[in-house]
Motif scaffolding. Structure first.
Motif, mmCIF file in Angstrom:
data_model
loop_
_atom_site.group_PDB
_atom_site.id
_atom_site.type_symbol
_atom_site.label_atom_id
_atom_site.label_comp_id
_atom_site.label_asym_id
_atom_site.label_seq_id
_atom_site.Cartn_x
_atom_site.Cartn_y
_atom_site.Cartn_z
ATOM 1 N N LYS A 53 0.830 -1.209 0.000
ATOM 2 C CA LYS A 53 0.000 0.000 0.000
ATOM 3 C C LYS A 53 0.862 1.256 0.000
ATOM 4 O O LYS A 53 0.557 2.240 -0.681
ATOM 5 C CB LYS A 53 -0.933 -0.014 1.218
ATOM 6 C CG LYS A 53 -2.039 -1.045 1.114
ATOM 7 C CD LYS A 53 -2.850 -1.131 2.411
ATOM 8 C CE LYS A 53 -3.930 -2.198 2.310
ATOM 9 N NZ LYS A 53 -4.663 -2.347 3.592
ATOM 10 N N ARG A 54 1.958 1.218 0.735
ATOM 11 C CA ARG A 54 2.861 2.372 0.785
ATOM 12 C C ARG A 54 3.453 2.648 -0.595
ATOM 13 O O ARG A 54 3.549 3.794 -1.035
ATOM 14 C CB ARG A 54 3.961 2.105 1.805
ATOM 15 C CG ARG A 54 4.774 3.342 2.180
ATOM 16 C CD ARG A 54 5.781 3.022 3.259
ATOM 17 N NE ARG A 54 5.131 2.590 4.499
ATOM 18 C CZ ARG A 54 5.293 1.399 5.059
ATOM 19 N NH1 ARG A 54 6.070 0.511 4.491
ATOM 20 N NH2 ARG A 54 4.676 1.086 6.181
ATOM 21 N N LEU A 56 2.170 1.745 -3.554
ATOM 22 C CA LEU A 56 1.113 2.184 -4.469
ATOM 23 C C LEU A 56 0.714 3.633 -4.195
ATOM 24 O O LEU A 56 0.445 4.395 -5.141
ATOM 25 C CB LEU A 56 -0.102 1.266 -4.348
ATOM 26 C CG LEU A 56 0.106 -0.177 -4.833
ATOM 27 C CD1 LEU A 56 -1.120 -1.024 -4.526
ATOM 28 C CD2 LEU A 56 0.402 -0.217 -6.326
ATOM 29 N N GLU A 57 0.689 4.008 -2.939
ATOM 30 C CA GLU A 57 0.337 5.394 -2.602
ATOM 31 C C GLU A 57 1.358 6.376 -3.169
ATOM 32 O O GLU A 57 1.033 7.519 -3.482
ATOM 33 C CB GLU A 57 0.236 5.551 -1.077
ATOM 34 C CG GLU A 57 -1.028 4.923 -0.513
ATOM 35 C CD GLU A 57 -0.997 4.823 1.008
ATOM 36 O OE1 GLU A 57 -0.006 5.293 1.618
ATOM 37 O OE2 GLU A 57 -1.953 4.259 1.586
ATOM 38 N N GLY A 58 2.591 5.920 -3.327
ATOM 39 C CA GLY A 58 3.615 6.771 -3.911
ATOM 40 C C GLY A 58 3.353 7.106 -5.368
ATOM 41 O O GLY A 58 3.853 8.110 -5.888
ATOM 42 N N TYR A 59 2.551 6.260 -6.034
ATOM 43 C CA TYR A 59 2.206 6.507 -7.433
ATOM 44 C C TYR A 59 0.835 7.160 -7.589
ATOM 45 O O TYR A 59 0.462 7.567 -8.690
ATOM 46 C CB TYR A 59 2.225 5.187 -8.222
ATOM 47 C CG TYR A 59 3.620 4.715 -8.543
ATOM 48 C CD1 TYR A 59 4.248 5.077 -9.735
ATOM 49 C CD2 TYR A 59 4.326 3.920 -7.651
ATOM 50 C CE1 TYR A 59 5.532 4.653 -10.021
ATOM 51 C CE2 TYR A 59 5.618 3.489 -7.925
ATOM 52 C CZ TYR A 59 6.206 3.865 -9.117
ATOM 53 O OH TYR A 59 7.489 3.453 -9.399
ATOM 54 N N ALA A 60 0.089 7.246 -6.510
ATOM 55 C CA ALA A 60 -1.292 7.732 -6.598
ATOM 56 C C ALA A 60 -1.372 9.177 -7.074
ATOM 57 O O ALA A 60 -2.374 9.586 -7.676
ATOM 58 C CB ALA A 60 -1.980 7.582 -5.239
ATOM 59 N N GLU A 61 -0.316 9.959 -6.818
ATOM 60 C CA GLU A 61 -0.329 11.349 -7.265
ATOM 61 C C GLU A 61 -0.046 11.467 -8.765
ATOM 62 O O GLU A 61 -0.327 12.499 -9.367
ATOM 63 C CB GLU A 61 0.708 12.158 -6.480
ATOM 64 C CG GLU A 61 0.401 12.260 -4.995
ATOM 65 C CD GLU A 61 1.463 13.038 -4.246
ATOM 66 O OE1 GLU A 61 2.439 13.472 -4.906
ATOM 67 O OE2 GLU A 61 1.319 13.214 -3.018
ATOM 68 N N SER A 66 -6.513 1.810 -8.439
ATOM 69 C CA SER A 66 -7.374 1.091 -7.495
ATOM 70 C C SER A 66 -6.902 -0.357 -7.463
ATOM 71 O O SER A 66 -6.360 -0.866 -8.445
ATOM 72 C CB SER A 66 -8.854 1.177 -7.897
ATOM 73 O OG SER A 66 -9.066 0.589 -9.157
ATOM 74 N N TYR A 67 -7.111 -1.020 -6.332
ATOM 75 C CA TYR A 67 -6.571 -2.365 -6.202
ATOM 76 C C TYR A 67 -7.364 -3.153 -5.175
ATOM 77 O O TYR A 67 -8.102 -2.601 -4.356
ATOM 78 C CB TYR A 67 -5.096 -2.323 -5.804
ATOM 79 C CG TYR A 67 -4.824 -1.611 -4.503
ATOM 80 C CD1 TYR A 67 -4.831 -2.299 -3.291
ATOM 81 C CD2 TYR A 67 -4.543 -0.249 -4.483
ATOM 82 C CE1 TYR A 67 -4.583 -1.654 -2.096
ATOM 83 C CE2 TYR A 67 -4.288 0.416 -3.287
ATOM 84 C CZ TYR A 67 -4.311 -0.293 -2.101
ATOM 85 O OH TYR A 67 -4.068 0.352 -0.916
#
Length: 279
Positions: A53-54, A56-61, A66-67
């Motif tokens: 999750k950490r 993926l959150e780095g790419y969210a911006e 979604s996963y």
């Protein structure tokens, strides 16, 4: 029974390749590209949802993501890959298929692969580039070491290209099982397969070493590979991006290896090094 975690990732296709590299660093070992993005598989006993999750959150911006996660049993994998696995050709000489596909006798080398949970069907750029390099390297009468064999596809090609003996190993038990099955499917009797790492590989010399792994492991292990190489031996590596070549080349040159060939596809790279022949 062993179980895996399936990560279903909905993401822009432009990010699929880098996601595979990032997830491989976290322990994911098999990937299926889908219309929505990517499905990735990791052994449940090493699954860490917080790390994933950490990342993926780095790419969210940068892109919409979604996963979801779900548990998948070992025996369910055959159905999953049969729905997605299609035969492929590599260059004009190699045809890779499953045993339920029709044979194609026009190709010089036909390889039958049942991938199961193992990485390496020839579809990914890194695998296909290593195979392209293999076509340019004389294998006849040579000994080959296949590091992190996956499905055994590179070892099988080495056998078909005339190598006298191929030693293949992998750290993953499923990969070893899968390679043994694929070796039998291709009647490649000169391949030995074992569970293990380069650290416990018996010290012998090889004319060809194949390693399609990832950047960090290659940077760490290339000096070890060099100790298994005869003078003039070839080391064929992949599993990293073009941007990583300089770092990898620096490590290789530090142990007496010289870059002699390079391929790139979709920012992935594969490089061939040779050991110096002492005068």
């Amino acid at each position: 029974m062993d179980t895996y975690i399936e990560l279903s990732l909905q993401i822009d296709p432009d990010f699929a390749e880098i996601m595979m590299a990032e997830l491989a660093e976290l322990g994911f070992e098999s990937f299926v590209e889908t219309d929505e993005g990517l499905e990735a598989y990791i052994q449940e006993n090493i699954f860490n949802d917080l790390d994933i999750k950490r990342m993926l959150e780095g790419y969210a911006e940068r892109t919409a993501i979604s996963y979801s996660f779900k548990q998948i049993a070992k025996q369910n994998w055959n159905e999953e890959w049969e729905k997605n696995f299609q035969p492929i050709s590599i260059g004009n000489d190699i045809y890779v298929r499953a045993d339920f596909h029709e044979t194609q006798p026009d190709y010089l080398y036909e390889i039958i692969i049942t991938p199961k949970m193992s990485f390496g069907t020839g579809h990914h750029e890194t695998t296909s580039m290593v195979m392209e390099h293999q076509l340019t390297i004389p294998h006849q009468g040579k000994k080959v070491l296949d590091v992190g064999t996956g499905t055994g596809i590179l070892a099988v090609l080495a056998s078909k290209l005339g190598a006298t003996h191929i030693s293949a190993f992998d750290i993953d038990e499923w990969s070893v099982e899968n390679t043994i099955e694929n070796v039998a499917l291709n009647n490649a009797k000169n391949i030995s397969v074992r569970l293990g790492t380069i650290e416990d590989e018996p010290k012998e010399k090889y004319e060809i070493i194949l390693a399609n792994i990832n950047r960090n492991i290659l940077l760490q292990q290339i000096p070890e590979y060099a100790t298994f190489m005869t003078e003039g031996a070839s080391l064929v590596i992949s599993g990293f991006y073009e941007a990583d070549i300089a770092d990898i080349q620096e490590v290789a040159e530090s142990v007496g290896l010289k870059k002699v060939a390079q391929l790139s596809k979709n920012q992935w790279a594969s490089v061939v090094f040779k050991s110096y022949v002492k005068s």
